[in-house]
Design a protein around this motif. Structure first.
Motif, mmCIF file in Angstrom:
data_model
loop_
_atom_site.group_PDB
_atom_site.id
_atom_site.type_symbol
_atom_site.label_atom_id
_atom_site.label_comp_id
_atom_site.label_asym_id
_atom_site.label_seq_id
_atom_site.Cartn_x
_atom_site.Cartn_y
_atom_site.Cartn_z
ATOM 1 N N LEU A 77 -9.425 -6.405 0.330
ATOM 2 C CA LEU A 77 -8.356 -4.685 0.838
ATOM 3 C C LEU A 77 -9.807 -3.529 -0.142
ATOM 4 O O LEU A 77 -9.884 -4.068 -1.201
ATOM 5 C CB LEU A 77 -7.116 -4.754 0.023
ATOM 6 C CG LEU A 77 -6.517 -3.374 -0.215
ATOM 7 C CD1 LEU A 77 -6.176 -2.794 1.153
ATOM 8 C CD2 LEU A 77 -4.997 -3.401 -0.906
ATOM 9 N N THR B 122 -2.678 7.472 4.138
ATOM 10 C CA THR B 122 -2.103 7.581 2.904
ATOM 11 C C THR B 122 -1.317 9.042 3.444
ATOM 12 O O THR B 122 -1.830 9.757 4.702
ATOM 13 C CB THR B 122 -2.930 7.941 1.473
ATOM 14 O OG1 THR B 122 -4.277 8.970 2.346
ATOM 15 C CG2 THR B 122 -3.246 6.681 1.417
ATOM 16 N N LEU C 283 -9.237 -0.082 -1.608
ATOM 17 C CA LEU C 283 -8.831 0.754 -1.969
ATOM 18 C C LEU C 283 -9.299 2.121 -1.760
ATOM 19 O O LEU C 283 -10.000 2.074 -1.301
ATOM 20 C CB LEU C 283 -8.032 0.952 -3.350
ATOM 21 C CG LEU C 283 -6.725 -0.131 -3.317
ATOM 22 C CD1 LEU C 283 -6.880 -1.310 -2.982
ATOM 23 C CD2 LEU C 283 -6.396 0.610 -5.279
ATOM 24 N N ALA D 282 1.320 -1.059 -0.213
ATOM 25 C CA ALA D 282 0.283 -0.062 0.186
ATOM 26 C C ALA D 282 1.532 1.213 0.126
ATOM 27 O O ALA D 282 1.619 1.559 0.863
ATOM 28 C CB ALA D 282 -0.709 0.328 1.224
ATOM 29 N N PHE E 136 -6.253 3.052 3.146
ATOM 30 C CA PHE E 136 -7.073 1.739 2.491
ATOM 31 C C PHE E 136 -7.606 0.755 3.563
ATOM 32 O O PHE E 136 -6.893 0.881 5.129
ATOM 33 C CB PHE E 136 -5.445 0.728 2.527
ATOM 34 C CG PHE E 136 -4.530 1.353 0.986
ATOM 35 C CD1 PHE E 136 -4.825 0.269 -0.403
ATOM 36 C CD2 PHE E 136 -3.496 1.867 1.555
ATOM 37 C CE1 PHE E 136 -4.095 1.047 -0.954
ATOM 38 C CE2 PHE E 136 -2.618 3.202 0.724
ATOM 39 C CZ PHE E 136 -2.724 2.658 -0.565
ATOM 40 N N LEU F 205 -1.962 0.928 -5.453
ATOM 41 C CA LEU F 205 -1.399 -0.563 -4.387
ATOM 42 C C LEU F 205 -0.505 -1.350 -5.979
ATOM 43 O O LEU F 205 -0.491 -1.278 -6.521
ATOM 44 C CB LEU F 205 -2.374 -1.384 -4.359
ATOM 45 C CG LEU F 205 -2.576 -2.950 -4.311
ATOM 46 C CD1 LEU F 205 -1.955 -2.938 -2.501
ATOM 47 C CD2 LEU F 205 -3.608 -3.364 -4.808
#
Length: 216
Positions: A173, A205, A175, A15, A166, A21
């Protein structure tokens, strides 16, 4: 390229702090919810005007990642355009940039709920992609495993900071949105808490991808 490495169904994934990704073994880069053309779509539908730079900014950030990682495959995980008309209304400069990005690599557009049939801009169009052991689709299937999806634009609040993130558990997963003009759904929303297992992580992030227990 810094990021947070983790396994999912035997695949080793990363990530990235950008919200993309990276699957190094497959040399595959995946991004979700670009929402290109959002400012044009808002004006066309009578909404308030936004600065018309989000498509350019999103594509520049994506191009920078591609230049660094040199992926063999790029997967756009749905809602790549804000609607079908937005894909047709892209300015020539952005169309040319997209055309350049799709050259010399496999480029896959996964259909989203905003863009079920985007205009021909290069690449392949699919409802979902199966690349063992993983399945890539736009919206998570609660019954699925080894799944990578987008759609929800998840974000998490940790102390006083809220960031796109994420969401990761042993089955799936989700995103964050990669597009510049995209809001987010808090990880505590029932739509997300009902999908994710109790021990799920939120990977924030930013300059460095940061895993934390998923806020509920």
């Amino acid at each position: 390229m810094t990021g947070y490495d983790f396994p999912l169904a035997g695949a080793r994934l990363t990530a990235l702090g950008s919200g993309a990704l990276w699957w190094a073994e497959q040399r595959l880069l995946c991004v979700s919810d670009l929402h290109l053309g959002k400012s044009e779509r808002r004006i066309r539908r009578g909404g308030s005007a936004l600065p018309p730079y989000e498509t350019r900014d999103t594509l520049v950030r994506l191009a920078e990642l591609i230049a660094i990682l040199q992926p063999d495959t790029v997967v756009c995980l749905g809602d790549s355009f804000d609607d079908d008309a937005a894909s047709r209304a892209l300015p020539d400069a952005e169309k040319s940039q997209l055309a350049a990005l799709t050259q010399n690599r496999r480029w896959i557009w996964i259909a989203g709920n905003h863009d079920p049939a985007p205009a021909d801009l290069g690449g392949e169009q699919m409802a979902e992609l199966h690349l063992a052991p993983l399945t890539f689709r736009h919206i998570a299937d609660p019954a699925a495993a080894a799944e990578i999806s987008g759609h929800y634009h998840p974000k998490a609040r940790v102390r006083s900071t809220s960031r796109p993130c994420f969401l990761l558990d042993q089955s799936r997963l989700i995103l964050p949105a990669f597009g510049t003009y995209t809001g987010g759904l808090r990880s505590s929303d029932p739509a997300l808490t009902s999908l994710m297992q109790r021990d799920a992580l939120a990977i924030l992030t930013g300059a460095q991808a940061l895993p934390v227990p998923m806020p509920r």
